[in-house]
Design a protein around this motif. Sequence first.
Motif, PDB file in Angstrom:
ATOM      1  N   VAL A  65      55.379  42.322  53.490  1.00 20.17           N
ATOM      2  CA  VAL A  65      54.168  43.112  54.332  1.00 20.17           C
ATOM      3  C   VAL A  65      53.166  42.123  54.261  1.00 20.17           C
ATOM      4  O   VAL A  65      52.725  42.159  55.665  1.00 20.17           O
ATOM      5  CB  VAL A  65      54.302  44.665  53.624  1.00 20.17           C
ATOM      6  N   CYS A  66      51.882  42.022  53.359  1.00 14.31           N
ATOM      7  CA  CYS A  66      50.571  41.471  53.775  1.00 14.31           C
ATOM      8  C   CYS A  66      51.577  39.343  53.950  1.00 14.31           C
ATOM      9  O   CYS A  66      50.187  39.463  54.734  1.00 14.31           O
ATOM     10  CB  CYS A  66      50.219  41.418  52.116  1.00 14.31           C
ATOM     11  N   SER A  67      52.146  39.437  53.891  1.00 16.56           N
ATOM     12  CA  SER A  67      52.546  37.476  54.347  1.00 16.56           C
ATOM     13  C   SER A  67      52.810  38.243  56.229  1.00 16.56           C
ATOM     14  O   SER A  67      52.259  37.340  56.440  1.00 16.56           O
ATOM     15  CB  SER A  67      53.805  37.767  53.770  1.00 16.56           C
ATOM     16  N   PHE A  68      53.252  39.107  56.545  1.00 14.50           N
ATOM     17  CA  PHE A  68      52.704  39.063  58.445  1.00 14.50           C
ATOM     18  C   PHE A  68      51.744  39.278  58.999  1.00 14.50           C
ATOM     19  O   PHE A  68      51.680  38.948  59.625  1.00 14.50           O
ATOM     20  CB  PHE A  68      53.858  40.274  58.711  1.00 14.50           C
ATOM     21  N   PHE A  69      50.800  40.274  57.738  1.00 11.51           N
ATOM     22  CA  PHE A  69      49.849  40.228  58.416  1.00 11.51           C
ATOM     23  C   PHE A  69      48.412  39.625  59.693  1.00 11.51           C
ATOM     24  O   PHE A  69      48.929  38.958  60.884  1.00 11.51           O
ATOM     25  CB  PHE A  69      48.739  40.749  57.746  1.00 11.51           C
ATOM     26  N   TRP A 113      43.736  37.043  56.571  1.00 13.10           N
ATOM     27  CA  TRP A 113      44.221  36.209  55.020  1.00 13.10           C
ATOM     28  C   TRP A 113      43.959  36.556  53.892  1.00 13.10           C
ATOM     29  O   TRP A 113      44.473  36.499  52.922  1.00 13.10           O
ATOM     30  CB  TRP A 113      42.860  34.980  55.361  1.00 13.10           C
ATOM     31  N   PHE A 114      42.807  37.383  54.012  1.00 13.02           N
ATOM     32  CA  PHE A 114      42.294  37.544  52.532  1.00 13.02           C
ATOM     33  C   PHE A 114      43.864  38.933  52.351  1.00 13.02           C
ATOM     34  O   PHE A 114      44.115  39.090  51.319  1.00 13.02           O
ATOM     35  CB  PHE A 114      40.895  38.740  52.774  1.00 13.02           C
ATOM     36  N   TYR A 157      53.917  45.287  66.362  1.00 12.60           N
ATOM     37  CA  TYR A 157      54.724  44.269  64.961  1.00 12.60           C
ATOM     38  C   TYR A 157      54.118  44.452  63.252  1.00 12.60           C
ATOM     39  O   TYR A 157      54.634  44.933  63.141  1.00 12.60           O
ATOM     40  CB  TYR A 157      54.177  42.750  64.935  1.00 12.60           C
ATOM     41  N   LEU A 158      52.472  44.373  63.865  1.00 15.71           N
ATOM     42  CA  LEU A 158      52.226  44.769  62.096  1.00 15.71           C
ATOM     43  C   LEU A 158      52.742  46.979  62.500  1.00 15.71           C
ATOM     44  O   LEU A 158      52.679  46.360  60.538  1.00 15.71           O
ATOM     45  CB  LEU A 158      50.450  45.033  62.425  1.00 15.71           C
TER      46      LEU A 158
END
Length: 359
Positions: free
Chosen positions: A208-212, A164-165, A229-230
């Motif tokens: 990219v960070c939105s997928f994590f 989330w962070f 996926y990541l």
Amino acid sequence: MHNRTASRRKVELVDSCLEDRKQEKDKEKKKFERRLVKYDDLPEYLRDNEFILDYYRCEWPLKDVFLSVFSWHNETLNIWTHLVGFLIFVGLMVMSSMGEQLGGLITNVSRARVSGQLMTPMIKDFNGSDHDIFPDSQLRHISHQSDFQVQEVNGYEVIPKWPWFVFLSGAMGCLVCSSLSHLLACHSKRFNLFFWRLDYAGISLMIVCSFFAPIYYTFYCNPYSRLFYLTFITVVGILAIITLLAPALSSPRFRSFRATLFLTMGFSGVVPAAHAVVLHWGHPHVFISLSYELVMGFLYAAGAAFYTSRIPERWKPGTFDIVGHSHQIFHVFVVLAAIVHSVATLIIMDFRQGSPTCV
């Protein structure tokens, strides 16, 4: 003696006149440097949108460029739309770090927008008992958990918050890079090339960070799928950043290419989303979260459409120079999409928090 005194006074008078003239020239130069210019008066590297005809800052001194964040020109709202978005995500970061309750937002929005339309207010949990779709008791656990360690409470895992962070950090990085780019790119050709490439790299970073977080929590009990996926989105994101850092691709004629690249990255989430639906078929949290993600995708696509088409300024050049041109609309859609994605992510976090411990 008298002649020497007269000569000295004459020299002093000439020096005084020269100094006054120099000060006047400096004032005129400063006045010229700070004035807003028309599109036709811009150097080639600052010509990006021929439908915005006026109110350009052109090669201002750095101090004046910084101060222009508080003045009106055709980049003012481009700066502030993303600066306000940045402050929103700073607030979310602080609230999450301090353990504030975010569950109320999810409950209210989800029930009002989705659950009232798609399902009854009560659902069955994994043990067959009735409970609210978004019980506050579960949401509270999200705020009081360890950030990195998996704990177990009453047979349920207290999930880590670091994904989330990661998303919040990526959103903040993208939005602040965008604001700085729109603020500083007018200073010089060197600044222009650097900050627009930084802006494009920031967009890739946020995608990219939105997928994590969604992938991490959705495939929490499927480590191989999660890793695949990541890894895939990270590699695609790195390649996109490398591609966009090329100076040639910063030019206006590659506008459509850049928009297509960003959309391709964003819609690469279709496969993991379909996998998640199959894996968690029938679970309302997943469907509600996915509905928000679809709204997010629509917002990004709509923003990209404005960005590439240059509507509405194309229809009436000069009318939307300061307020209402396509890039400002694009920025608003980006911030709204990021907020919608935040809600979708928190719903998935609630789903994972309320699920039994992985076997």
